[in-house]
Design an enzyme around this catalytic site. Sequence first.
Site, PDB file in Angstrom:
ATOM      1  N   CYS A  42      14.620  84.431  75.666  1.00  0.00           N
ATOM      2  CA  CYS A  42      14.340  85.270  76.836  1.00  0.00           C
ATOM      3  C   CYS A  42      13.801  86.645  76.452  1.00  0.00           C
ATOM      4  O   CYS A  42      12.735  87.059  76.906  1.00  0.00           O
ATOM      5  CB  CYS A  42      15.611  85.407  77.662  1.00  0.00           C
ATOM      6  SG  CYS A  42      15.482  86.587  78.988  1.00  0.00           S
ATOM      7  N   VAL A 179       6.430  76.769  85.756  1.00  0.00           N
ATOM      8  CA  VAL A 179       6.608  78.220  85.755  1.00  0.00           C
ATOM      9  C   VAL A 179       5.827  78.887  84.622  1.00  0.00           C
ATOM     10  O   VAL A 179       5.086  79.852  84.839  1.00  0.00           O
ATOM     11  CB  VAL A 179       8.116  78.555  85.604  1.00  0.00           C
ATOM     12  CG1 VAL A 179       8.354  80.026  85.824  1.00  0.00           C
ATOM     13  CG2 VAL A 179       8.923  77.735  86.578  1.00  0.00           C
ATOM     14  N   VAL A 233      -2.323  64.038  80.570  1.00  0.00           N
ATOM     15  CA  VAL A 233      -2.961  64.409  79.307  1.00  0.00           C
ATOM     16  C   VAL A 233      -2.647  63.350  78.255  1.00  0.00           C
ATOM     17  O   VAL A 233      -1.506  62.944  78.074  1.00  0.00           O
ATOM     18  CB  VAL A 233      -2.490  65.816  78.862  1.00  0.00           C
ATOM     19  CG1 VAL A 233      -2.923  66.119  77.437  1.00  0.00           C
ATOM     20  CG2 VAL A 233      -3.033  66.878  79.821  1.00  0.00           C
ATOM     21  N   HIS A 441      12.928 100.367 107.644  1.00  0.00           N
ATOM     22  CA  HIS A 441      11.495 100.278 107.909  1.00  0.00           C
ATOM     23  C   HIS A 441      10.794 101.418 107.200  1.00  0.00           C
ATOM     24  O   HIS A 441      11.273 102.555 107.278  1.00  0.00           O
ATOM     25  CB  HIS A 441      11.230 100.349 109.409  1.00  0.00           C
ATOM     26  CG  HIS A 441       9.775 100.346 109.742  1.00  0.00           C
ATOM     27  ND1 HIS A 441       9.010  99.212 109.679  1.00  0.00           N
ATOM     28  CD2 HIS A 441       8.948 101.367 110.107  1.00  0.00           C
ATOM     29  CE1 HIS A 441       7.762  99.506 110.002  1.00  0.00           C
ATOM     30  NE2 HIS A 441       7.701 100.806 110.271  1.00  0.00           N
TER      31      HIS A 441
HETATM   32  P1  NAI Z   1       8.329  73.082  83.965  1.00  0.00           P
HETATM   33  O1  NAI Z   1       9.293  71.975  83.909  1.00  0.00           O
HETATM   34  O2  NAI Z   1       8.528  74.222  84.916  1.00  0.00           O
HETATM   35  O3  NAI Z   1       6.856  72.508  84.253  1.00  0.00           O
HETATM   36  C1  NAI Z   1       6.240  71.557  83.419  1.00  0.00           C
HETATM   37  C2  NAI Z   1       5.088  70.934  84.161  1.00  0.00           C
HETATM   38  O4  NAI Z   1       4.351  70.115  83.264  1.00  0.00           O
HETATM   39  C3  NAI Z   1       5.513  70.029  85.303  1.00  0.00           C
HETATM   40  O5  NAI Z   1       4.803  70.398  86.451  1.00  0.00           O
HETATM   41  C4  NAI Z   1       5.148  68.629  84.808  1.00  0.00           C
HETATM   42  O6  NAI Z   1       4.835  67.742  85.858  1.00  0.00           O
HETATM   43  C5  NAI Z   1       3.947  68.921  83.925  1.00  0.00           C
HETATM   44  N1  NAI Z   1       3.655  67.885  82.918  1.00  0.00           N
HETATM   45  C6  NAI Z   1       4.538  67.223  82.146  1.00  0.00           C
HETATM   46  N2  NAI Z   1       3.891  66.334  81.342  1.00  0.00           N
HETATM   47  C7  NAI Z   1       2.553  66.447  81.605  1.00  0.00           C
HETATM   48  C8  NAI Z   1       1.364  65.805  81.106  1.00  0.00           C
HETATM   49  N3  NAI Z   1       1.403  64.878  80.174  1.00  0.00           N
HETATM   50  N4  NAI Z   1       0.158  66.155  81.619  1.00  0.00           N
HETATM   51  C9  NAI Z   1       0.099  67.133  82.580  1.00  0.00           C
HETATM   52  N5  NAI Z   1       1.178  67.761  83.078  1.00  0.00           N
HETATM   53  C10 NAI Z   1       2.403  67.448  82.607  1.00  0.00           C
HETATM   54  O7  NAI Z   1       8.234  73.612  82.451  1.00  0.00           O
HETATM   55  P2  NAI Z   1       7.678  74.943  81.807  1.00  0.00           P
HETATM   56  O8  NAI Z   1       6.738  75.648  82.728  1.00  0.00           O
HETATM   57  O9  NAI Z   1       7.214  74.561  80.458  1.00  0.00           O
HETATM   58  O10 NAI Z   1       8.975  75.843  81.701  1.00  0.00           O
HETATM   59  C11 NAI Z   1      10.062  75.420  80.883  1.00  0.00           C
HETATM   60  C12 NAI Z   1      11.366  75.979  81.372  1.00  0.00           C
HETATM   61  O11 NAI Z   1      11.413  77.380  81.223  1.00  0.00           O
HETATM   62  C13 NAI Z   1      11.601  75.652  82.823  1.00  0.00           C
HETATM   63  O12 NAI Z   1      12.886  75.131  82.973  1.00  0.00           O
HETATM   64  C14 NAI Z   1      11.473  76.970  83.515  1.00  0.00           C
HETATM   65  O13 NAI Z   1      12.328  77.072  84.637  1.00  0.00           O
HETATM   66  C15 NAI Z   1      11.841  77.985  82.439  1.00  0.00           C
HETATM   67  N6  NAI Z   1      11.117  79.220  82.667  1.00  0.00           N
HETATM   68  C16 NAI Z   1      11.491  80.004  83.719  1.00  0.00           C
HETATM   69  C17 NAI Z   1      10.790  81.140  84.015  1.00  0.00           C
HETATM   70  C18 NAI Z   1      11.190  81.951  85.188  1.00  0.00           C
HETATM   71  O14 NAI Z   1      12.292  81.765  85.688  1.00  0.00           O
HETATM   72  N7  NAI Z   1      10.340  82.835  85.715  1.00  0.00           N
HETATM   73  C19 NAI Z   1       9.636  81.583  83.219  1.00  0.00           C
HETATM   74  C20 NAI Z   1       9.310  80.642  82.179  1.00  0.00           C
HETATM   75  C21 NAI Z   1      10.044  79.525  81.927  1.00  0.00           C
END
Ligand code: NAI
Length: 462
Positions: A42, A179, A233, A441
């Site tokens: 983080c 995200v 992909v 407001h």
């Molecule tokens: P994620 O789980 O949010 O999103 C991954 C995305 O990749 C999904 O939409 C999925 O359908 C897609 N995907 C999977 N395999 C694929 C493929 N072969 N081809 C195309 N698309 C594919 O994971 P992300 O964004 O990597 O984040 C990881 C973790 O970190 C999450 O649990 C997230 O909540 C956390 N995180 C939270 C943040 C925040 O709270 N602002 C910021 C960054 C990360």
Amino acid sequence: MVEFDVIIIGGGPGGYVCAIRCAQLGLKTAVVEGRDTLGGTCLNVGCIPSKALLNATHNLHEAHENFEKMGIMGAAPTVDWARMLGYKDDVIGQNTKGIEFLFKKNKVTWLKGWGSIPAAGQVKVGEETHTAKNIVIATGSESSSLPGVTIDEEVIVTSTGALTLKSIPKKLVVIGAGVIGLEMGSVYARLGAEVTVIEYLDAITPGMDAEVAKTFQRILTKQGLKFILGAAVQGVDKGKTGATVRYKLRKDDSAATLDADTVLVATGRRPYTTGLGLEALGVEMLPRGQVKTDSHFATNIAGLYAIGDAITGPMLAHKAEDEGMALAEILAGKAGHVNYDVIPGVIYTTPEVANVGKTEEQLKEEGRAYKVGKFSFMGNGRAKAVFQGEGFVKILADKATDRILGAHIIGPMAGDLIHEICVAMEFGASAQDLALTCHAHPTYSEAVREAALACGDGAIHA
Ligand code: NAI
């Protein structure tokens, strides 16, 4: 050798918060952390550095898009990438040093090195073995890649490499519209990169309220991000300079490719427990690699606990922190509890996106009778003043009792606005309770109140 009451393995938000609370409650506490700095993913390579880059590029975008509209004239600013990365690194440094200071203040011992658990009640760090009444696994998670994709953190990167690119790519392909993909995609789009996001499912941000996801995609598209949805992909081939992404459209199995200078793989994260010796210890694991715990974070081994990304639930820093605090209370003989029904989620793009509780889709699936109170930021004077009238607040309340079941916001400061709804939900509030609360407001929060009013007799400014 000292015996500790608690040794926590991992100094991220779960581990360091657990440690500080344990120490505050009078337990002799140590944290094992092998990185040079505390704060875990983080603070070092996740939430905090990405927010620094989001802030810098948001300001750049404001200068290019909105300054003239406000009568601020002059040459549009340009980017000194090295300095921007320097600013990000300063922000990281201030935060990680802050945790070190808190450890000293609270008398938490930092055992520097990578830890393993050779036997119940023992933690080995380097050549030394320490003993503890309780051991906590707070080792977090790592980026998960895809078959056919080799990460080099230079051309084909995870979120970690995306925070230290040598230069701003001309073409960035992001795999995964979650995200990380959308936050980092936004950063580079604002820096002038041509950003294409390839997503396996037919909508972005899976699991999010569908109406919000649709609006979010429309706004991001207007900001220049391109989306290829329903695409799996197949692999990424590294070339002399950049890389080529191979994908297949799920609807007709047709194959296509996309060239990029940089490819960001953002397809999720998986629990990181490598090297702890859990298998030899006989620790029960779940099929997806998490440590199996009961409702008090206890594993099947006496005195061994786990929290955060290493166990089930959303992989969010604040969820890990809450678990860390709850476990500390439990270890000190008090009652510790996490309310998993009220864990907010935020995406720090512009506009921000935030949610808590149930989505409409979940309520439909559960067959629950609910009502929707919705209010557009177009009716909020403050939002319009900062060119952020797009987006809305949506509150879902029980049809019979008016109790708030969930809320979904896309708009300015959504990540902060969501918390008044979180507090309301913790108190079991009705939408009317929110609607009857005076809101200053002009604030963005008036849109929350208006959405609550819309659950009853109607919003005023709609
Ligand atoms: P994620 O789980 O949010 O999103 C991954 C995305 O990749 C999904 O939409 C999925 O359908 C897609 N995907 C999977 N395999 C694929 C493929 N072969 N081809 C195309 N698309 C594919 O994971 P992300 O964004 O990597 O984040 C990881 C973790 O970190 C999450 O649990 C997230 O909540 C956390 N995180 C939270 C943040 C925040 O709270 N602002 C910021 C960054 C990360």
